[in-house]
Design an enzyme around this catalytic site. Structure first.
Site, PDB file in Angstrom:
ATOM      1  N   HIS A  63       7.720  30.269  64.843  1.00  0.00           N
ATOM      2  CA  HIS A  63       9.117  30.431  65.286  1.00  0.00           C
ATOM      3  C   HIS A  63      10.020  31.012  64.200  1.00  0.00           C
ATOM      4  O   HIS A  63      11.208  31.254  64.442  1.00  0.00           O
ATOM      5  CB  HIS A  63       9.684  29.114  65.815  1.00  0.00           C
ATOM      6  CG  HIS A  63       9.399  27.934  64.939  1.00  0.00           C
ATOM      7  ND1 HIS A  63      10.201  27.614  63.871  1.00  0.00           N
ATOM      8  CD2 HIS A  63       8.405  27.013  64.963  1.00  0.00           C
ATOM      9  CE1 HIS A  63       9.686  26.535  63.280  1.00  0.00           C
ATOM     10  NE2 HIS A  63       8.601  26.159  63.910  1.00  0.00           N
ATOM     11  N   HIS A  83      14.067  30.574  55.277  1.00  0.00           N
ATOM     12  CA  HIS A  83      13.517  31.214  56.470  1.00  0.00           C
ATOM     13  C   HIS A  83      14.627  32.014  57.140  1.00  0.00           C
ATOM     14  O   HIS A  83      15.793  31.965  56.716  1.00  0.00           O
ATOM     15  CB  HIS A  83      12.954  30.155  57.443  1.00  0.00           C
ATOM     16  CG  HIS A  83      14.003  29.235  57.951  1.00  0.00           C
ATOM     17  ND1 HIS A  83      14.381  28.073  57.275  1.00  0.00           N
ATOM     18  CD2 HIS A  83      14.826  29.339  59.017  1.00  0.00           C
ATOM     19  CE1 HIS A  83      15.353  27.491  57.928  1.00  0.00           C
ATOM     20  NE2 HIS A  83      15.660  28.244  58.984  1.00  0.00           N
ATOM     21  N   HIS A 106      16.370  33.917  60.951  1.00  0.00           N
ATOM     22  CA  HIS A 106      16.537  34.014  62.406  1.00  0.00           C
ATOM     23  C   HIS A 106      17.054  35.438  62.658  1.00  0.00           C
ATOM     24  O   HIS A 106      17.889  35.924  61.872  1.00  0.00           O
ATOM     25  CB  HIS A 106      17.569  33.002  62.913  1.00  0.00           C
ATOM     26  CG  HIS A 106      17.253  31.580  62.552  1.00  0.00           C
ATOM     27  ND1 HIS A 106      16.620  30.704  63.409  1.00  0.00           N
ATOM     28  CD2 HIS A 106      17.452  30.886  61.385  1.00  0.00           C
ATOM     29  CE1 HIS A 106      16.477  29.529  62.811  1.00  0.00           C
ATOM     30  NE2 HIS A 106      16.959  29.619  61.573  1.00  0.00           N
ATOM     31  N   GLU A 119      22.575  32.750  64.057  1.00  0.00           N
ATOM     32  CA  GLU A 119      22.773  31.462  64.753  1.00  0.00           C
ATOM     33  C   GLU A 119      24.259  31.101  64.743  1.00  0.00           C
ATOM     34  O   GLU A 119      24.868  30.878  65.794  1.00  0.00           O
ATOM     35  CB  GLU A 119      21.940  30.373  64.057  1.00  0.00           C
ATOM     36  CG  GLU A 119      20.439  30.680  64.127  1.00  0.00           C
ATOM     37  CD  GLU A 119      19.597  29.453  64.249  1.00  0.00           C
ATOM     38  OE1 GLU A 119      19.481  28.700  63.265  1.00  0.00           O
ATOM     39  OE2 GLU A 119      19.048  29.223  65.346  1.00  0.00           O
ATOM     40  N   HIS A 158      18.465  31.154  55.993  1.00  0.00           N
ATOM     41  CA  HIS A 158      18.760  29.749  55.682  1.00  0.00           C
ATOM     42  C   HIS A 158      17.970  29.269  54.468  1.00  0.00           C
ATOM     43  O   HIS A 158      16.739  29.333  54.451  1.00  0.00           O
ATOM     44  CB  HIS A 158      18.400  28.861  56.886  1.00  0.00           C
ATOM     45  CG  HIS A 158      19.324  29.063  58.038  1.00  0.00           C
ATOM     46  ND1 HIS A 158      18.960  28.772  59.350  1.00  0.00           N
ATOM     47  CD2 HIS A 158      20.583  29.535  58.102  1.00  0.00           C
ATOM     48  CE1 HIS A 158      19.985  29.043  60.156  1.00  0.00           C
ATOM     49  NE2 HIS A 158      20.984  29.505  59.414  1.00  0.00           N
ATOM     50  N   THR A 187      18.798  23.465  63.460  1.00  0.00           N
ATOM     51  CA  THR A 187      19.052  24.297  64.649  1.00  0.00           C
ATOM     52  C   THR A 187      17.794  24.480  65.504  1.00  0.00           C
ATOM     53  O   THR A 187      17.810  25.208  66.488  1.00  0.00           O
ATOM     54  CB  THR A 187      19.566  25.700  64.256  1.00  0.00           C
ATOM     55  OG1 THR A 187      18.524  26.373  63.527  1.00  0.00           O
ATOM     56  CG2 THR A 187      20.824  25.604  63.422  1.00  0.00           C
ATOM     57  N   THR A 188      16.703  23.821  65.081  1.00  0.00           N
ATOM     58  CA  THR A 188      15.490  23.797  65.906  1.00  0.00           C
ATOM     59  C   THR A 188      15.022  22.347  65.973  1.00  0.00           C
ATOM     60  O   THR A 188      15.433  21.524  65.144  1.00  0.00           O
ATOM     61  CB  THR A 188      14.342  24.623  65.266  1.00  0.00           C
ATOM     62  OG1 THR A 188      13.884  23.935  64.089  1.00  0.00           O
ATOM     63  CG2 THR A 188      14.792  26.022  64.894  1.00  0.00           C
TER      64      THR A 188
HETATM   65  C1  LIG Z   1      10.368  15.431  59.028  1.00  0.00           C
HETATM   66  O1  LIG Z   1      11.202  16.500  59.317  1.00  0.00           O
HETATM   67  C2  LIG Z   1      10.767  17.741  59.117  1.00  0.00           C
HETATM   68  C3  LIG Z   1       9.507  18.060  58.584  1.00  0.00           C
HETATM   69  C4  LIG Z   1       9.156  19.393  58.419  1.00  0.00           C
HETATM   70  C5  LIG Z   1      10.045  20.427  58.764  1.00  0.00           C
HETATM   71  C6  LIG Z   1      11.273  20.071  59.294  1.00  0.00           C
HETATM   72  N1  LIG Z   1      12.209  21.052  59.658  1.00  0.00           N
HETATM   73  C7  LIG Z   1      12.348  21.384  60.985  1.00  0.00           C
HETATM   74  C8  LIG Z   1      13.324  22.208  61.509  1.00  0.00           C
HETATM   75  C9  LIG Z   1      14.291  22.842  60.644  1.00  0.00           C
HETATM   76  C10 LIG Z   1      15.359  23.684  61.060  1.00  0.00           C
HETATM   77  C11 LIG Z   1      16.134  24.141  60.037  1.00  0.00           C
HETATM   78  S1  LIG Z   1      17.526  25.139  60.110  1.00  0.00           S
HETATM   79  N2  LIG Z   1      17.252  26.379  61.060  1.00  0.00           N
HETATM   80  O2  LIG Z   1      18.570  24.338  60.698  1.00  0.00           O
HETATM   81  O3  LIG Z   1      17.779  25.591  58.757  1.00  0.00           O
HETATM   82  S2  LIG Z   1      15.537  23.541  58.556  1.00  0.00           S
HETATM   83  C12 LIG Z   1      14.258  22.653  59.294  1.00  0.00           C
HETATM   84  S3  LIG Z   1      13.166  21.682  58.510  1.00  0.00           S
HETATM   85  O4  LIG Z   1      13.880  20.608  57.921  1.00  0.00           O
HETATM   86  O5  LIG Z   1      12.378  22.432  57.619  1.00  0.00           O
HETATM   87  C13 LIG Z   1      11.646  18.759  59.478  1.00  0.00           C
HETATM   88 ZN   LIG Z   2      17.216  28.162  60.226  1.00  0.00          ZN
END
Ligand SMILES: COc1cccc(N2C=Cc3cc(S(N)(=O)=O)sc3S2(=O)=O)c1
Ligand SMILES: [Zn+2]
Length: 258
Positions: free
Chosen positions: A63, A92, A94, A104, A117, A200-201
């Site tokens: 994703h 990463h 988007h 986003e 991000h 945001t995911t």
């Molecule tokens: C146990 O929690 C965990 C473990 C491994 C990865 C993640 N993640 C999932 C989504 C996510 C979305 C992000 S964004 N687009 O808002 O910057 S950052 C992020 S993450 O924290 O890397 C969470």
């Molecule tokens: Zn992100």
């Protein structure tokens, strides 16, 4: 539910089924409406100290495409709205399938073609995962940079040059150790919006201090095309991997600039 994604059958409108917090009051992203933000003279610049990485991976997780050093490399973020030191975890992107969409966060309803991000976690936690689950908006600090099409971004070139090697979901490559992440950041991290929000995911945890910079970074059209060549788990172009804006509810968006 099929694993979450951004398609009709598994996109943002479906996420609440596995993650009920999707309908929470502190969700991200949001539309940053300049007429509704409040200048806070107490918001100082941020300081990011990114040290070279011995072994870091660039990967396609189905994703997004993500730069991920091995744990505990010593890169850290302080200042701005942050009360303590945060450790760098990953960055990463988007993006959209054309230049009119992809970011986003939005500014007065405007989307940029992409958003970068930088994810950091509150160092008072024993680990990144504890920080995500720590409850409240200070677990993570995510720096958001809008990307717009213009001059080639030399600092991001080592990363965008690796994209063809991670075209397919689940693939990864080692990043050359001379990659200088600090060079991606503007010299001074001054003008930004900040508010309390979420990932945001999925899992959409409401654990994020968001810091979104007003000044976009530039990338070339060729660099944008590289992102648009990335494929997701369904074998389709990954472009469009952005969540639409969420309701602000009774949150305030503060700015470090007038
Ligand atoms: C146990 O929690 C965990 C473990 C491994 C990865 C993640 N993640 C999932 C989504 C996510 C979305 C992000 S964004 N687009 O808002 O910057 S950052 C992020 S993450 O924290 O890397 C969470
Ligand atoms: Zn992100």
């Amino acid at each position: 539910m099929a694993p979450w994604g951004y398609e009709k059958d598994n996109g943002p409108a479906h996420w609440h089924k596995d993650c009920p917090i999707a309908n929470g009051k502190n969700q991200s992203p949001i539309d940053l409406i300049n007429g509704e933000v409040k200048y806070d003279s107490g918001l100082k610049p941020l300081t990011a100290k990114y040290v070279p990485f011995s072994d870091a991976k660039f990967l396609n997780n189905g994703h997004s495409v993500q730069f991920q050093p091995s744990a505990g490399n010593g890169s850290e973020l302080t200042g701005g709205p942050l009360a303590v030191k945060y450790n760098f975890e990953q960055f990463h992107f988007h993006w959209g399938n054309n230049d009119t969409e992809g970011s986003e966060h939005r500014v007065d309803g405007k989307m940029y073609p992409a958003e970068l991000h930088f994810v950091h976690w509150n160092s008072t936690n024993p680990s990144f995962k504890d920080a995500v689950g720590s409850g409240g908006p200070n677990g993570l600090a995510v720096l958001g940079f809008f990307l717009k099409v213009g001059a080639e971004n030399a600092a991001l070139k080592p990363i965008t040059d690796l994209i063809p090697k991670v075209k397919d979901a689940g693939t990864s490559v080692t990043v050359p150790s001379n990659f200088d992440m600090q060079a991606i950041l503007p010299a001074t991290l001054t003008d930004y919006y900040t508010y309390d929000g979420s990932l945001t995911t999925p899992p959409l945890a409401e654990c994020v201090k968001w810091i979104v910079f007003k000044q976009p970074l530039e990338v070339s059209a060729a660099q944008m095309e590289a992102f648009r060549s990335v494929i997701n788990r369904d074998g389709k172009p990954m472009g469009g991997n952005y969540r639409p804006p969420c309701p602000l509810h009774d949150r305030a968006v503060k700015t470090s600039f007038k």
